[in-house]
Design an enzyme around this catalytic site. Structure first.
Site, PDB file in Angstrom:
ATOM      1  N   HIS A 107      -7.766  -2.610  10.026  1.00  0.00           N
ATOM      2  CA  HIS A 107      -8.961  -3.362   9.672  1.00  0.00           C
ATOM      3  C   HIS A 107      -9.885  -3.539  10.885  1.00  0.00           C
ATOM      4  O   HIS A 107     -10.165  -4.664  11.297  1.00  0.00           O
ATOM      5  CB  HIS A 107      -8.587  -4.744   9.128  1.00  0.00           C
ATOM      6  CG  HIS A 107      -7.750  -4.719   7.901  1.00  0.00           C
ATOM      7  ND1 HIS A 107      -7.077  -5.844   7.427  1.00  0.00           N
ATOM      8  CD2 HIS A 107      -7.479  -3.728   7.017  1.00  0.00           C
ATOM      9  CE1 HIS A 107      -6.423  -5.532   6.322  1.00  0.00           C
ATOM     10  NE2 HIS A 107      -6.651  -4.245   6.055  1.00  0.00           N
ATOM     11  N   HIS A 162     -13.449  -3.371   3.945  1.00  0.00           N
ATOM     12  CA  HIS A 162     -12.005  -3.595   4.089  1.00  0.00           C
ATOM     13  C   HIS A 162     -11.434  -3.019   5.380  1.00  0.00           C
ATOM     14  O   HIS A 162     -10.827  -3.736   6.166  1.00  0.00           O
ATOM     15  CB  HIS A 162     -11.292  -2.978   2.880  1.00  0.00           C
ATOM     16  CG  HIS A 162      -9.818  -3.239   2.819  1.00  0.00           C
ATOM     17  ND1 HIS A 162      -9.181  -3.689   1.696  1.00  0.00           N
ATOM     18  CD2 HIS A 162      -8.838  -3.091   3.747  1.00  0.00           C
ATOM     19  CE1 HIS A 162      -7.886  -3.816   1.925  1.00  0.00           C
ATOM     20  NE2 HIS A 162      -7.656  -3.454   3.176  1.00  0.00           N
ATOM     21  N   HIS A 172      -3.298   2.614   8.397  1.00  0.00           N
ATOM     22  CA  HIS A 172      -4.322   1.771   7.797  1.00  0.00           C
ATOM     23  C   HIS A 172      -4.549   0.548   8.676  1.00  0.00           C
ATOM     24  O   HIS A 172      -3.607  -0.160   9.028  1.00  0.00           O
ATOM     25  CB  HIS A 172      -3.897   1.323   6.398  1.00  0.00           C
ATOM     26  CG  HIS A 172      -4.840   0.361   5.752  1.00  0.00           C
ATOM     27  ND1 HIS A 172      -6.200   0.579   5.705  1.00  0.00           N
ATOM     28  CD2 HIS A 172      -4.620  -0.828   5.127  1.00  0.00           C
ATOM     29  CE1 HIS A 172      -6.783  -0.431   5.062  1.00  0.00           C
ATOM     30  NE2 HIS A 172      -5.840  -1.295   4.721  1.00  0.00           N
ATOM     31  N   GLU A 231       0.815  -1.215   0.000  1.00  0.00           N
ATOM     32  CA  GLU A 231       0.000   0.000   0.000  1.00  0.00           C
ATOM     33  C   GLU A 231       0.851   1.268   0.000  1.00  0.00           C
ATOM     34  O   GLU A 231       0.331   2.369   0.206  1.00  0.00           O
ATOM     35  CB  GLU A 231      -0.917   0.023   1.232  1.00  0.00           C
ATOM     36  CG  GLU A 231      -1.850  -1.154   1.379  1.00  0.00           C
ATOM     37  CD  GLU A 231      -2.962  -1.178   0.344  1.00  0.00           C
ATOM     38  OE1 GLU A 231      -3.025  -0.237  -0.478  1.00  0.00           O
ATOM     39  OE2 GLU A 231      -3.757  -2.130   0.359  1.00  0.00           O
TER      40      GLU A 231
END
Length: 266
Positions: A137, A206, A135, A111
């Site tokens: 989840h 996601h 980032h 990413e």
């Protein structure tokens, strides 16, 4: 030996793991280093491996970043930093990066293009204050995306009305993109377009990206979003009878001296 900034980086990764937000090798983190951070590293920054970027990002050319590795586990960052994350420097035109420390036998997260584009636009949006892109989840905010359309106004209002502090923490609102294949240029550009406006962007089905001027600010933003999503889903499961009204939100904003996104109010 870990520098102060490295310790902060590792702590955020471990905090996210302890929250259950990083199954397997899920999630990633990047930090745009200060001149003082770079100086503290000293002779540690001696790597020579150079790799091209899929698309030049001149806005952050020459900058140093800490970044987690591809296929690496957040739970291992504290106990095996040399393999789990590293320090990279972008080329003078932002067309490549050089690994200067860490990421042994590996490369930065897949990413990375999304992280660098996010850093570029948040740098401009915050006058250089933003340094962290995170980032993760989290289960509840991900689950929430299955119940609504990918609409920023709808998502933001749900979160604002689910936890009082949300309107204060992210008065601009929260962005959301529809499902896309992760790791590519398309989702990187879609995320960057939104994170220029909002401090966080949710990826449908996601997870989410959160930005901040510090590790605490980025983690705190993600934590607040996830907690509000959890409250909403619990309340919805038994039936919502009352909620925070728009008038309540306006009073709250005045009390805390923040300006709510007027497009998200009725």
């Amino acid at each position: 030996m870990m520098t102060h900034a490295m310790e902060g980086f590792a702590r955020l990764c471990d905090d996210g793991w302890q929250q259950g937000w990083h199954e397997r090798n899920g999630g990633n983190l990047s930090y745009r280093m200060t001149a003082e951070d770079v100086a503290e590293c000293g002779k540690m920054l001696e790597g020579t491996r150079t790799f091209p970027l899929p698309k030049p990002i001149p806005e952050v050319a020459g900058e140093y970043f800490m970044v987690t590795g591809t296929g690496r586990y957040m739970r291992n960052v504290k106990i095996d930093p040399l393999h789990s994350f590293g320090i990279i420097k972008l080329g003078d035109k932002g067309e490549s990066y050089q690994i200067l420390w860490g990421l042994e036998d590996g490369k930065p997260t897949s990413e990375l293009p999304t992280h660098l584009l996010n850093h570029a636009v948040r740098f401009q949006a915050t006058g250089g204050k933003c340094r962290v892109i995170y980032h993760a989840h989290p289960a509840n905010i991900t689950a929430l995306t299955y119940t609504i359309k990918p609409d920023a106004r709808m998502l933001t209002r749900i979160l604002w009305q689910s936890e009082t502090e949300c309107a204060v923490v992210f008065p601009e609102g929260i962005g959301i993109v529809p499902w896309m294949v992760p790791g590519g240029t398309e989702i990187a550009e879609a995320t960057a377009k939104l994170i220029k406006i909002y401090p966080a962007v949710v990826w449908s089905y996601h997870g989410a990206f959160a930005s901040g001027s510090s590790f605490d600010e980025a983690f705190g933003l993600m934590h607040t979003i996830e907690k509000a999503a959890e409250i909403y889903l619990k309340a919805k499961s038994v039936g919502i009878v009352n909620t925070i009204t728009d008038d309540n939100l306006r009073v709250l904003a005045k009390a805390f001296g923040v300006t709510l996104n007027p497009a998200f109010l009725d």
